[in-house]
Design a protein around this motif. Structure first.
Motif, short mmCIF file in Angstrom:
data_model
loop_
_atom_site.label_atom_id
_atom_site.label_comp_id
_atom_site.label_asym_id
_atom_site.label_seq_id
_atom_site.Cartn_x
_atom_site.Cartn_y
_atom_site.Cartn_z
N GLU A 40 0.83 -1.20 0.00
CA GLU A 40 0.00 0.00 0.00
C GLU A 40 0.87 1.26 0.00
O GLU A 40 2.00 1.23 0.48
N PRO A 41 0.33 2.37 -0.52
CA PRO A 41 -1.02 2.54 -1.06
C PRO A 41 -1.16 2.00 -2.49
O PRO A 41 -0.25 2.13 -3.30
N VAL A 42 -2.32 1.39 -2.74
CA VAL A 42 -2.67 0.87 -4.05
C VAL A 42 -3.96 1.55 -4.50
O VAL A 42 -4.93 1.60 -3.74
N ALA A 43 -3.97 2.09 -5.70
CA ALA A 43 -5.14 2.81 -6.22
C ALA A 43 -5.84 1.97 -7.27
O ALA A 43 -5.19 1.43 -8.18
N TYR A 44 -7.16 1.87 -7.14
CA TYR A 44 -7.98 1.11 -8.09
C TYR A 44 -8.83 2.07 -8.92
O TYR A 44 -9.26 3.12 -8.41
N PRO A 45 -9.07 1.76 -10.18
CA PRO A 45 -9.95 2.63 -10.99
C PRO A 45 -11.31 2.77 -10.32
O PRO A 45 -11.83 1.84 -9.71
N GLY A 46 -11.88 3.96 -10.44
CA GLY A 46 -13.20 4.20 -9.85
C GLY A 46 -13.12 5.05 -8.60
O GLY A 46 -12.12 5.72 -8.33
N TYR A 47 -14.19 5.01 -7.83
CA TYR A 47 -14.34 5.87 -6.67
C TYR A 47 -14.16 5.09 -5.38
O TYR A 47 -14.33 3.87 -5.32
N THR A 48 -13.80 5.83 -4.32
CA THR A 48 -13.84 5.33 -2.95
C THR A 48 -14.71 6.30 -2.16
O THR A 48 -15.04 7.39 -2.64
N LEU A 49 -15.07 5.92 -0.95
CA LEU A 49 -15.87 6.83 -0.11
C LEU A 49 -15.10 8.11 0.16
O LEU A 49 -15.68 9.20 0.19
N VAL A 50 -13.78 8.00 0.35
CA VAL A 50 -12.96 9.20 0.60
C VAL A 50 -12.99 10.12 -0.61
O VAL A 50 -13.19 11.34 -0.49
N SER A 51 -12.79 9.57 -1.79
CA SER A 51 -12.77 10.41 -2.99
C SER A 51 -14.14 11.02 -3.26
O SER A 51 -14.24 12.18 -3.69
N GLU A 52 -15.21 10.26 -3.03
CA GLU A 52 -16.55 10.80 -3.28
C GLU A 52 -16.85 11.97 -2.36
O GLU A 52 -17.43 12.97 -2.78
N VAL A 53 -16.44 11.88 -1.08
CA VAL A 53 -16.62 13.01 -0.16
C VAL A 53 -15.78 14.19 -0.63
O VAL A 53 -16.24 15.34 -0.62
N GLY A 54 -14.54 13.91 -1.05
CA GLY A 54 -13.67 14.99 -1.53
C GLY A 54 -14.24 15.69 -2.74
O GLY A 54 -14.22 16.93 -2.81
N TYR A 55 -14.79 14.94 -3.67
CA TYR A 55 -15.37 15.55 -4.86
C TYR A 55 -16.66 16.30 -4.53
O TYR A 55 -16.97 17.32 -5.15
N MET A 56 -17.39 15.80 -3.55
CA MET A 56 -18.61 16.49 -3.14
C MET A 56 -18.29 17.86 -2.56
O MET A 56 -18.93 18.86 -2.88
N VAL A 57 -17.27 17.90 -1.70
CA VAL A 57 -16.85 19.18 -1.11
C VAL A 57 -16.35 20.12 -2.21
O VAL A 57 -16.67 21.31 -2.24
N THR A 58 -15.55 19.57 -3.14
CA THR A 58 -15.04 20.38 -4.25
C THR A 58 -16.18 20.93 -5.09
O THR A 58 -16.15 22.10 -5.51
N LEU A 59 -17.19 20.11 -5.33
CA LEU A 59 -18.35 20.55 -6.11
C LEU A 59 -19.05 21.73 -5.44
O LEU A 59 -19.39 22.72 -6.10
N ILE A 60 -19.26 21.63 -4.13
CA ILE A 60 -19.94 22.71 -3.41
C ILE A 60 -19.13 24.00 -3.47
O ILE A 60 -19.67 25.09 -3.69
N VAL A 61 -17.80 23.87 -3.32
CA VAL A 61 -16.93 25.05 -3.39
C VAL A 61 -16.98 25.67 -4.78
O VAL A 61 -17.08 26.90 -4.94
N MET A 62 -16.95 24.83 -5.82
CA MET A 62 -16.99 25.35 -7.19
C MET A 62 -18.35 25.99 -7.49
O MET A 62 -18.42 27.01 -8.19
N LEU A 63 -19.42 25.41 -6.97
CA LEU A 63 -20.74 26.01 -7.17
C LEU A 63 -20.80 27.40 -6.55
O LEU A 63 -21.40 28.31 -7.11
N SER A 64 -20.18 27.55 -5.38
CA SER A 64 -20.15 28.87 -4.75
C SER A 64 -19.43 29.87 -5.65
O SER A 64 -19.86 31.03 -5.79
N GLY A 65 -18.32 29.42 -6.26
CA GLY A 65 -17.61 30.30 -7.18
C GLY A 65 -18.45 30.66 -8.39
O GLY A 65 -18.42 31.80 -8.86
#
Length: 373
Positions: free
Chosen positions: A78-103
Motif C-alpha cells: 500500500e497505497p494501491v489505487a484502483y480505478p473508480g471511486y472510494t468513499l474518501v474520494s466521493e466526499v472529496g469531490y462532493m466538497v469540491t463541487l460545493i466550493v466550485m458552485l459557490s464560485g
C-alpha cells in the motif's frame, strides 16, 4: 465595466487558496504521506490506473507501477489505487463541487443571470454530454487507447470528466450570455442549450461511427429505450403521487423537481437493467458490474439479506433504484420557497448539481450498455 470585490468573494478566494496551499505544501513537505497516501491514493492514482486500463496502480515509493491482475493488486504494498471511486474520494469531490458552485454563484452575480429555473433545462444537454463523453473513453479503452492516448484520456475519465464538462458548460454559459447581449437572440438559454446539444450530438455521432466501423463497439438501442421509458414512468408516478398526497414536496421546485427525480430514476433504472438483465438483453459481456461504492454496497447488502430465491427472479440492483427515487424526492422536498427566495442563483445551481450527479452517471451506464462497451 468593473465590479468591486465583495467580502464573500474575498472569503471564498482565501478559503480556496488556503486549501490549495495546504495540499501543495503538505505534498512537498511530506511527499509520501500527504501526496502518496492521500492525493495520489484517492484522487490521481485511480485516474492514472483507469487511463492505462490497468487493474490497479501501486505507489511503489513514488514510482507508480501498473498492475494487470487482482492477485498482483492484492499482494502489492500500500497505497494501491484502483480505478473508480472510494468513499474518501466521493466526499472529496462532493466538497469540491460545493466550493466550485459557490464560485459559479459569484460569476452569475457578475453576469446578472441564473436566477431562473430555465437554466436547469438549458444545461440538460451538457449532463447527457458528460455521460456520452465518458462512454467515448470506454470505447477508447475497448479499442486499445488508440483514439485518445494518455494523458489526454485522463480528462474524459471520472472524476476529471466532471471538471472538463463543468468548465465547458461555464464557458458556453459566458458565450451564450455574450450572444444574447449582442441581441443575436432574445435570451441566453437557447444558445446555451444549442451548444450543449451540438457537443452531445458530436459524441453520439462518434460512437455511432465506431459501432458501424468496428467490431468492439455495437448498437443495442433496447437499453436506451427501456431506461428512458421506465425512468419516465417512475418519475411521473412519483411526481404525481407527491402532488396528490404530499404537495409540499413539489412547492419549491415545480417541474424542475420532476426533472431531478427523472434524472436519478435514469441512474437507478440503468443500473437495474445493466446489472440484472444485461446478458438477457444482449450485452456482449454479460451483466454489467457496479462502478460506484454506493450501488456496489447496495447490491452487496441485497445479496446478503434478501433470499437468493427472490434475487434470482427480480435481481439484486433494484434497491439502488429505490434509494435513488427516495433520495431525489427528499432533496426536492428540501428546496422550499424560502431557500429559493433567499438565494435563487445558488438554489438553481444546487438543483443543477443534484440532477447532474444522477443523470451524468446514469447516461454513462445507459449508453455503455447501448453501445455494448
Amino acid at each position: 465595466m468593473t465590479f468591486p470585490e465583495t467580502d464573500r468573494e474575498r472569503t471564498w478566494a482565501a478559503g480556496v487558496g488556503a486549501a490549495v496551499l495546504a495540499l501543495v505544501g503538505g505534498s512537498l513537505l511530506f511527499y509520501d504521506t500527504v501526496y502518496g497516501g492521500f492525493v495520489w491514493h484517492y484522487f490521481w492514482g485511480p485516474v492514472y490506473a483507469d487511463a492505462h486500463g490497468a487493474a490497479c496502480a501501486a505507489w511503489n515509493g513514488g514510482s507508480p507501477v501498473l498492475l494487470d491482475s487482482a492477485v498482483q493488486c492484492a499482494s502489492a504494498t500500500e497505497p494501491v489505487a484502483y480505478p473508480g471511486y472510494t468513499l474518501v474520494s466521493e466526499v472529496g469531490y462532493m466538497v469540491t463541487l460545493i466550493v466550485m458552485l459557490s464560485g459559479v454563484v459569484f460569476l452569475l452575480d457578475r453576469l446578472n443571470v441564473g436566477e431562473n429555473r430555465r437554466l436547469l433545462f438549458a444545461l440538460l444537454p451538457f449532463m447527457f454530454f458528460g455521460g456520452a463523453l465518458r462512454v467515448v473513453e470506454d470505447a477508447n479503452d475497448a479499442l486499445g487507447g488508440s483514439a485518445v492516448p494518455y494523458p489526454w484520456n485522463s480528462f474524459i475519465i471520472s472524476p476529471l470528466i466532471y471538471f472538463t464538462v463543468f468548465f465547458l458548460a461555464v464557458g458556453a454559459l459566458v458565450l451564450a450570455v455574450w450572444i444574447a447581449r449582442r441581441d443575436y437572440t432574445d435570451d441566453y438559454y437557447r444558445p446555451l442549450a444549442a451548444i450543449g446539444s451540438a457537443v452531445l450530438a458530436a459524441s453520439l455521432a462518434y460512437l455511432g461511427y465506431l459501432a458501424a466501423t468496428t467490431d468492439r463497439v455495437h448498437f443495442l438501442p433496447v437499453f436506451t429505450v427501456l431506461t428512458i421509458g421506465i425512468a419516465t414512468v417512475l418519475a411521473v408516478a412519483v411526481y404525481k403521487g407527491a402532488d396528490a398526497f404530499a404537495p409540499e414536496i413539489n412547492y419549491g421546485t415545480g417541474l424542475a423537481g420532476a426533472v431531478v427525480i427523472w434524472g436519478h430514476a435514469v441512474d437507478g433504472v440503468s443500473n437495474v437493467i445493466g446489472l440484472d438483465w444485461g446478458a438477457e438483453l444482449g450485452y456482449p459481456n454479460g451483466d454489467l458490474v457496479p462502478k460506484h461504492p454506493v450501488n456496489s454496497a447496495v447490491v452487496d447488502l441485497t445479496q446478503q439479506y434478501v433470499p437468493q430465491s427472490i434475487t434470482a427472479v427480480i435481481g439484486d440492483a433494484w434497491g439502488f433504484l429505490l434509494l435513488k427515487l427516495v433520495a431525489a424526492t427528499f432533496v426536492v422536498w428540501l428546496f422550499n420557497d424560502e431557500l429559493y427566495e433567499e438565494n435563487p442563483r445558488f438554489a438553481v445551481l444546487l438543483l443543477v448539481a443534484v440532477l447532474a450527479v444522477g443523470l451524468g452517471p446514469g447516461t454513462r451506464d445507459m449508453l455503455r450498455a447501448t453501445f455494448g462497451i
